[in-house]
Structures are given as C-alpha cells and as structure tokens.
Design an enzyme around this catalytic site. Structure first.
Site, PDB file in Angstrom:
ATOM      1  N   SER A   1       0.760  -1.264   0.070  1.00  0.00           N
ATOM      2  CA  SER A   1       0.115   0.018  -0.019  1.00  0.00           C
ATOM      3  C   SER A   1       0.782   1.144   0.080  1.00  0.00           C
ATOM      4  O   SER A   1       1.797   1.099   0.600  1.00  0.00           O
ATOM      5  CB  SER A   1      -0.873   0.030   1.340  1.00  0.00           C
ATOM      6  OG  SER A   1      -1.457   1.216   1.434  1.00  0.00           O
TER       7      SER A   1
ATOM      8  N   GLU B   1       0.303   3.714   1.660  1.00  0.00           N
ATOM      9  CA  GLU B   1       0.274   4.069   3.170  1.00  0.00           C
ATOM     10  C   GLU B   1       1.400   3.809   3.567  1.00  0.00           C
ATOM     11  O   GLU B   1       1.946   4.394   4.653  1.00  0.00           O
ATOM     12  CB  GLU B   1      -1.069   3.304   3.903  1.00  0.00           C
ATOM     13  CG  GLU B   1      -1.158   3.798   5.209  1.00  0.00           C
ATOM     14  CD  GLU B   1      -1.657   4.937   5.595  1.00  0.00           C
ATOM     15  OE1 GLU B   1      -2.421   5.707   4.701  1.00  0.00           O
ATOM     16  OE2 GLU B   1      -1.550   5.326   7.026  1.00  0.00           O
TER      17      GLU B   1
ATOM     18  N   TYR C   1      -1.641   0.543  10.800  1.00  0.00           N
ATOM     19  CA  TYR C   1      -1.825  -0.105   9.368  1.00  0.00           C
ATOM     20  C   TYR C   1      -0.505  -0.063   8.376  1.00  0.00           C
ATOM     21  O   TYR C   1      -0.085  -1.037   8.014  1.00  0.00           O
ATOM     22  CB  TYR C   1      -3.249   0.217   8.704  1.00  0.00           C
ATOM     23  CG  TYR C   1      -3.258  -0.079   7.431  1.00  0.00           C
ATOM     24  CD1 TYR C   1      -3.775  -1.100   7.002  1.00  0.00           C
ATOM     25  CD2 TYR C   1      -2.885   0.785   6.372  1.00  0.00           C
ATOM     26  CE1 TYR C   1      -4.040  -1.643   5.878  1.00  0.00           C
ATOM     27  CE2 TYR C   1      -2.944   0.440   4.959  1.00  0.00           C
ATOM     28  CZ  TYR C   1      -3.750  -0.844   5.001  1.00  0.00           C
ATOM     29  OH  TYR C   1      -3.926  -1.094   3.247  1.00  0.00           O
TER      30      TYR C   1
HETATM   31  P1  NAP Z   1     -11.512  -4.363   1.993  1.00  0.00           P
HETATM   32  O1  NAP Z   1     -12.729  -4.206   1.119  1.00  0.00           O
HETATM   33  O2  NAP Z   1     -11.592  -3.881   3.386  1.00  0.00           O
HETATM   34  O3  NAP Z   1     -11.410  -6.038   2.120  1.00  0.00           O
HETATM   35  C1  NAP Z   1     -10.744  -6.780   2.963  1.00  0.00           C
HETATM   36  C2  NAP Z   1     -10.922  -8.235   2.864  1.00  0.00           C
HETATM   37  O4  NAP Z   1     -10.188  -8.823   3.971  1.00  0.00           O
HETATM   38  C3  NAP Z   1     -12.427  -8.700   3.071  1.00  0.00           C
HETATM   39  O5  NAP Z   1     -12.540  -9.697   2.168  1.00  0.00           O
HETATM   40  C4  NAP Z   1     -12.325  -9.350   4.619  1.00  0.00           C
HETATM   41  O6  NAP Z   1     -12.966 -10.319   4.928  1.00  0.00           O
HETATM   42  C5  NAP Z   1     -10.685  -9.866   4.539  1.00  0.00           C
HETATM   43  N1  NAP Z   1     -10.376 -10.157   6.005  1.00  0.00           N
HETATM   44  C6  NAP Z   1     -10.084  -9.577   6.923  1.00  0.00           C
HETATM   45  N2  NAP Z   1      -9.434 -10.009   8.056  1.00  0.00           N
HETATM   46  C7  NAP Z   1      -9.355 -11.486   7.697  1.00  0.00           C
HETATM   47  C8  NAP Z   1      -8.895 -12.442   8.256  1.00  0.00           C
HETATM   48  N3  NAP Z   1      -8.507 -12.438   9.480  1.00  0.00           N
HETATM   49  N4  NAP Z   1      -8.879 -13.411   7.639  1.00  0.00           N
HETATM   50  C9  NAP Z   1      -9.277 -13.650   6.164  1.00  0.00           C
HETATM   51  N5  NAP Z   1      -9.690 -12.667   5.580  1.00  0.00           N
HETATM   52  C10 NAP Z   1      -9.758 -11.448   6.311  1.00  0.00           C
HETATM   53  O7  NAP Z   1     -10.056  -4.241   1.153  1.00  0.00           O
HETATM   54  P2  NAP Z   1      -9.808  -3.683  -0.308  1.00  0.00           P
HETATM   55  O8  NAP Z   1      -9.919  -2.111  -0.377  1.00  0.00           O
HETATM   56  O9  NAP Z   1     -10.525  -4.615  -1.056  1.00  0.00           O
HETATM   57  O10 NAP Z   1      -8.315  -3.713  -0.232  1.00  0.00           O
HETATM   58  C11 NAP Z   1      -7.728  -5.278  -0.650  1.00  0.00           C
HETATM   59  C12 NAP Z   1      -6.244  -5.339  -0.056  1.00  0.00           C
HETATM   60  O11 NAP Z   1      -5.485  -4.121  -0.840  1.00  0.00           O
HETATM   61  C13 NAP Z   1      -6.036  -5.034   1.496  1.00  0.00           C
HETATM   62  O12 NAP Z   1      -5.047  -5.587   1.800  1.00  0.00           O
HETATM   63  C14 NAP Z   1      -5.878  -3.661   1.615  1.00  0.00           C
HETATM   64  O13 NAP Z   1      -5.095  -3.254   2.639  1.00  0.00           O
HETATM   65  C15 NAP Z   1      -5.043  -3.462   0.283  1.00  0.00           C
HETATM   66  N6  NAP Z   1      -4.887  -2.088  -0.411  1.00  0.00           N
HETATM   67  C16 NAP Z   1      -6.234  -1.384  -0.675  1.00  0.00           C
HETATM   68  C17 NAP Z   1      -5.886  -0.315  -1.202  1.00  0.00           C
HETATM   69  C18 NAP Z   1      -7.283   0.484  -1.567  1.00  0.00           C
HETATM   70  O14 NAP Z   1      -7.320   1.739  -2.027  1.00  0.00           O
HETATM   71  N7  NAP Z   1      -8.508  -0.186  -1.774  1.00  0.00           N
HETATM   72  C19 NAP Z   1      -4.897   0.598  -1.418  1.00  0.00           C
HETATM   73  C20 NAP Z   1      -3.677  -0.304  -1.116  1.00  0.00           C
HETATM   74  C21 NAP Z   1      -3.830  -1.567  -0.479  1.00  0.00           C
HETATM   75  P3  NAP Z   1     -14.459  -9.946   5.614  1.00  0.00           P
HETATM   76  O15 NAP Z   1     -15.448  -9.650   4.340  1.00  0.00           O
HETATM   77  O16 NAP Z   1     -14.818 -11.356   6.255  1.00  0.00           O
HETATM   78  O17 NAP Z   1     -14.220  -8.858   6.382  1.00  0.00           O
HETATM   79  O1  G4F Z   2     -10.421   6.817   2.536  1.00  0.00           O
HETATM   80  P1  G4F Z   2      -9.764   6.870   3.710  1.00  0.00           P
HETATM   81  O2  G4F Z   2      -9.968   6.369   4.978  1.00  0.00           O
HETATM   82  O3  G4F Z   2      -8.263   6.177   2.905  1.00  0.00           O
HETATM   83  P2  G4F Z   2      -6.788   6.068   3.395  1.00  0.00           P
HETATM   84  O4  G4F Z   2      -6.465   6.214   4.979  1.00  0.00           O
HETATM   85  O5  G4F Z   2      -5.937   6.770   2.550  1.00  0.00           O
HETATM   86  O6  G4F Z   2      -6.340   4.315   3.252  1.00  0.00           O
HETATM   87  C1  G4F Z   2      -6.804   3.685   2.208  1.00  0.00           C
HETATM   88  O7  G4F Z   2      -5.791   3.834   1.247  1.00  0.00           O
HETATM   89  C2  G4F Z   2      -4.630   3.036   1.455  1.00  0.00           C
HETATM   90  C3  G4F Z   2      -3.603   3.333   0.134  1.00  0.00           C
HETATM   91  O8  G4F Z   2      -2.885   4.493   0.417  1.00  0.00           O
HETATM   92  C4  G4F Z   2      -4.743   1.522   1.860  1.00  0.00           C
HETATM   93  F1  G4F Z   2      -3.822   0.925   1.942  1.00  0.00           F
HETATM   94  C5  G4F Z   2      -5.721   1.608   2.813  1.00  0.00           C
HETATM   95  O9  G4F Z   2      -6.166   0.298   3.138  1.00  0.00           O
HETATM   96  C6  G4F Z   2      -7.345   2.221   2.526  1.00  0.00           C
HETATM   97  O10 G4F Z   2      -7.784   1.630   1.485  1.00  0.00           O
HETATM   98  O11 G4F Z   2      -8.762   8.290   3.976  1.00  0.00           O
HETATM   99  C7  G4F Z   2      -8.365   9.220   3.051  1.00  0.00           C
HETATM  100  C8  G4F Z   2      -8.346  10.641   3.520  1.00  0.00           C
HETATM  101  C9  G4F Z   2      -7.309  10.660   4.766  1.00  0.00           C
HETATM  102  O12 G4F Z   2      -6.164  11.397   4.854  1.00  0.00           O
HETATM  103  C10 G4F Z   2      -8.236  11.035   6.029  1.00  0.00           C
HETATM  104  O13 G4F Z   2      -7.806  11.671   7.018  1.00  0.00           O
HETATM  105  O14 G4F Z   2      -9.415  11.017   3.852  1.00  0.00           O
HETATM  106  C11 G4F Z   2      -9.220  11.929   5.022  1.00  0.00           C
HETATM  107  N1  G4F Z   2     -10.544  12.098   5.380  1.00  0.00           N
HETATM  108  C12 G4F Z   2     -11.148  13.117   5.876  1.00  0.00           C
HETATM  109  N2  G4F Z   2     -12.381  13.099   6.351  1.00  0.00           N
HETATM  110  C13 G4F Z   2     -11.544  11.034   5.884  1.00  0.00           C
HETATM  111  C14 G4F Z   2     -12.622  11.543   6.325  1.00  0.00           C
HETATM  112  N3  G4F Z   2     -11.238   9.795   5.985  1.00  0.00           N
HETATM  113  C15 G4F Z   2     -12.307   9.211   6.329  1.00  0.00           C
HETATM  114  N4  G4F Z   2     -12.184   7.699   6.389  1.00  0.00           N
HETATM  115  N5  G4F Z   2     -13.430   9.442   6.794  1.00  0.00           N
HETATM  116  C16 G4F Z   2     -13.671  10.749   6.964  1.00  0.00           C
HETATM  117  O15 G4F Z   2     -14.671  11.411   7.322  1.00  0.00           O
END
Ligand code: NAP
Ligand code: G4F
Length: 332
Positions: A128, A130, A152
């Site tokens: 990520s 992050e 995280y």
């Molecule tokens: P998400 O919607 O939060 O999905 C997370 C998944 O992990 C869900 O299927 C959840 O299952 C499963 N999980 C959580 N704890 C578990 C456990 N103990 N054992 C088995 N499964 C478990 O995340 P996403 O946005 O699709 O992201 C996918 C991956 O990419 C994650 O690793 C995230 O950290 C990473 N990532 C995401 C972004 C982004 O912007 N979306 C960016 C960079 C990296 P349940 O349904 O049972 O909760």
């Molecule tokens: O949407 P966010 O919660 O995403 P964040 O923290 O960037 O994390 C996501 O992206 C990561 C990749 O860089 C993933 F690895 C991670 O699993 C996840 O998918 O927040 C984005 C930004 C932050 O700076 C936060 O402070 O939005 C700002 N924000 C402002 N108001 C808020 C809010 N975030 C959330 N969730 N809720 C608010 O009300």
C-alpha cells in the site's frame, strides 16, 4: 479439487472491494476461482453474490496458520492473491494488535503455507501507498524510502518486506503491488470517497442534510479499483517477479473530491460539509502521489478511468442505490 485443466487462482479477501473485481476478471479469463472466506455470524458475500455460483469458497482465517496451509494444500492454486487485511486506517489505532496479526503476520502465514505446500505457486501481496506515510519525496516510486504513519502502515511495511524476503530467501515468485488509493461503488462506506458519494446521494434525495468529515486538506492519488486489479494479474504473468507502484499519477484533496461529487448533482458542497474533529487522525498522511512509470514500461499498464469519471460513476451508483431503497419504502 484438481480435476480440471483450467488455471486455479485463490483470492484471500474475496469478499472485499478488490477481491470482487479480481474474481470477476479471473473468471472472464477462464480461471477456476477459489475464494477464502472466514466464518462470520452473518454472510459477507454481498459483493460477489452475483457470481457466487461460479466461485468455490474455502474457509480459512489469516490469523490461523493451519487453516491457511489446509486451504492452499486442498486447492493447489497456480496463483494466490493475498488481499485479506484489516484495511481501515483509523481502526488500526483502535485495534493495533489485531491489525498486526492479520495485515502483517497474515502475510507470513500465506508465504509459509506456499513454502511448505508448493514453492512454485505464484503469490501477489497487496502492499500500500500508506507505507510512504510522511513522504520523503514526491512523486513516490518503488525506490522511495518508507515512513509509515499508522499501525496499518507499519503492518503493511512488514508484509511488503517479508514478501521480498521470501522471494530472495527461497526463490519464490512473490511480488508486492504498491497500490495507491483505489475506489469504486463497492468501496466500504467508511472510506472517505464512498462516505462522500453516499452522502451526496442522500442529501440530493432529501434523506440527509449534513455530511461530517475530517481533514479536507489531505491529498490522495485516487484511481478506479477495476483498473488496479488488472495490474495485480499482470504482475503474476511476468518472467521475473518484481514489485510495482500502481497509481493514477494525479493527486486531489478531499475538498476537491467534495467539490466534484456535490457539483455533479448541482449542489454546493460548502452548504453541507461540516468539519468534525472526531474524524481527525492521531497522525496523518498529508500527500500521496505515485509514479507508475515502471508498471507502464514493464507491464504495459495504464489507468483507464480519470478522477472526474471515477467521482461521477460513484455518485451515480449511490444515487441509484439510495433511490431504489426509497422506492421500496426503506429509508436509506
Ligand atoms: P477491503 O474491502 O477492506 O477487504 C478486506 C478483505 O479482507 C475482506 O474480504 C475481509 O473479509 C478480509 N479479511 C479481513 N480479515 C481477515 C482475516 N483475519 N482472515 C481472512 N480474511 C480477512 O479491502 P480492499 O479495499 O478490497 O483492499 C484489498 C487489499 O488491498 C487489502 O489488503 C488492503 O489493505 C490493500 N490495499 C487497498 C487499497 C485501496 O485503496 N483499496 C490500496 C492499497 C492497498 P470479511 O468480509 O470477512 O471482513
Ligand atoms: O479513505 P480513507 O480512509 O483512506 P486511507 O486512509 O488513505 O487508506 C486507504 O488507502 C490506503 C492506500 O494509501 C490503503 F492501503 C488503505 O487500506 C485504505 O484503502 O482516507 C483518505 C483521507 C485521509 O487523509 C483522511 O484523514 O481522507 C481523510 N478524511 C477526511 N475526512 C477522511 C474523512 N477519511 C475517512 N475515512 N473519513 C472521513 O470522514
């Protein structure tokens, strides 16, 4: 489970946003797709409900080594996509130990399972942006030093380096995709983009008036999830395993996102958004901007959906969903 000649892919996190898009794409490519699900008291397969008859579910939990080994041994996949994680940054301060167990050590459990069952299985790790946290250079590349700002982010750094380490120690085909934020109508409602588009839909349709948000100055490099799962697959089809940044190459503030989302339905965001300190974080990631030049050159990968299109498709999807709830007499 090994009867057919189709390629087998196993996805941890199949019930999540990325897992659902990746499963659709792999089915289209002719893969047999196995989804890892954990036991819950209510079903969590809403995002893959439309394809559930074409998937094979196996039960495992990333905190339980035996279950991960059994799942991989039973399925004998060609490719494992490790998408499972505790992925919501604010929760990682509330549950830092759990976050470390799933998001960090969980990666080792998957790598260990592959190592003991069959080292030729290819593995994708969901790293990520992050991890860049308090960024030391902009834009961020595969070479940018890491400076995580949340439990995280720290857990993801561990997952990243343990993947590199297993590749270097055991010669495994294990890769990390350093993905910047990617969104969609399937994004969890707690993440800021979806919180905004859901709020815009409710405000437009008259069931809500105010939207409480935290830091409006934070800037993110937002792309469309469907584009990003394509990059995951490409990373596992190369001659040599390597790590790649996947990003849109543009950055926008949360304020910009509000302006675009409210603007799309003819509303002024300033009339509805309330800054609420409850949503501020103990330590913030202020600016993310990725350079995906390596992915473009080596994988031939490019994002297809722009920021404006992403905002609009998310708002439109939420408008339709909220309207449907109202039509069925359910207050959304
Ligand atoms: P998400 O919607 O939060 O999905 C997370 C998944 O992990 C869900 O299927 C959840 O299952 C499963 N999980 C959580 N704890 C578990 C456990 N103990 N054992 C088995 N499964 C478990 O995340 P996403 O946005 O699709 O992201 C996918 C991956 O990419 C994650 O690793 C995230 O950290 C990473 N990532 C995401 C972004 C982004 O912007 N979306 C960016 C960079 C990296 P349940 O349904 O049972 O909760
Ligand atoms: O949407 P966010 O919660 O995403 P964040 O923290 O960037 O994390 C996501 O992206 C990561 C990749 O860089 C993933 F690895 C991670 O699993 C996840 O998918 O927040 C984005 C930004 C932050 O700076 C936060 O402070 O939005 C700002 N924000 C402002 N108001 C808020 C809010 N975030 C959330 N969730 N809720 C608010 O009300």
């Amino acid at each position: 489970m090994k009867a057919t000649t189709a390629k087998r892919a196993m996805i941890t996190g199949i019930t999540g946003q990325d897992g659902s898009y990746l499963a659709e794409m792999l089915l289209d490519k002719g893969y047999e797709v196995f989804g890892v699900v954990r036991r819950t008291s209510t079903e969590t397969i809403e995002r893959v409900n439309h394809i559930k008859d074409r998937l094979i579910f196996v039960q495992a939990d990333l905190t339980d080594q035996t279950s991960v080994i059994s799942a991989i041994d039973e399925v004998r996949p060609h490719e494992v996509y490790n998408l499972a994680a505790q992925s919501f940054v604010p929760t990682s301060w509330k549950q830092p130990i759990l976050t470390g167990d799933v998001t960090a050590l969980g990666v080792t459990r998957v790598l260990e399972a592959i190592r003991v069952v069959d080292k030729s299985i290819r593995m994708y790790q969901a790293s990520s942006s992050e991890m860049f946290g308090k960024v030391v250079e902009t834009p961020q590349t595969e070479q940018t030093p890491l400076y995580p700002r949340s439990p995280y982010g720290v857990a993801k750094c561990y997952g990243h380096y343990i993947t590199v380490n297993y590749r270097e120690s055991y010669g495994m085909y294990a890769v990390s995709g350093i993905l910047f934020n990617h969104e969609s109508p399937r994004r969890g409602l707690e993440f800021v983009t979806r919180k905004i588009t859901d709020g815009v839909a409710r405000i437009k349709l008259g069931t809500q008036d105010k939207l409480h948000l935290g830091n409006l100055d934070a800037k993110r490099d937002w792309g469309f999830a469907k584009d990003y799962v394509r990059a995951m697959w490409l990373m596992l089809q190369q001659d040599e395993p390597d790590d790649y940044v996947i990003s849109s190459g543009q950055t926008h503030s949360v304020r910009d996102f509000c302006e675009a989302a409210f603007g799309h339905v003819g509303l002024d965001w300033q009339q509805h958004v309330v800054v609420d300190p409850r949503f501020h974080r103990p330590a913030e990631v202020s600016l993310l901007l990725g350079d995906h030049a390596k992915a473009r050159a080596k994988l031939g990968w490019e994002p297809e959906v722009s920021f404006q299109s992403l905002v609009q498709l998310m708002v439109d999807a939420d408008l339709e969903r909220v309207q449907q709830s109202l039509d069925h007499g359910v207050r959304a």
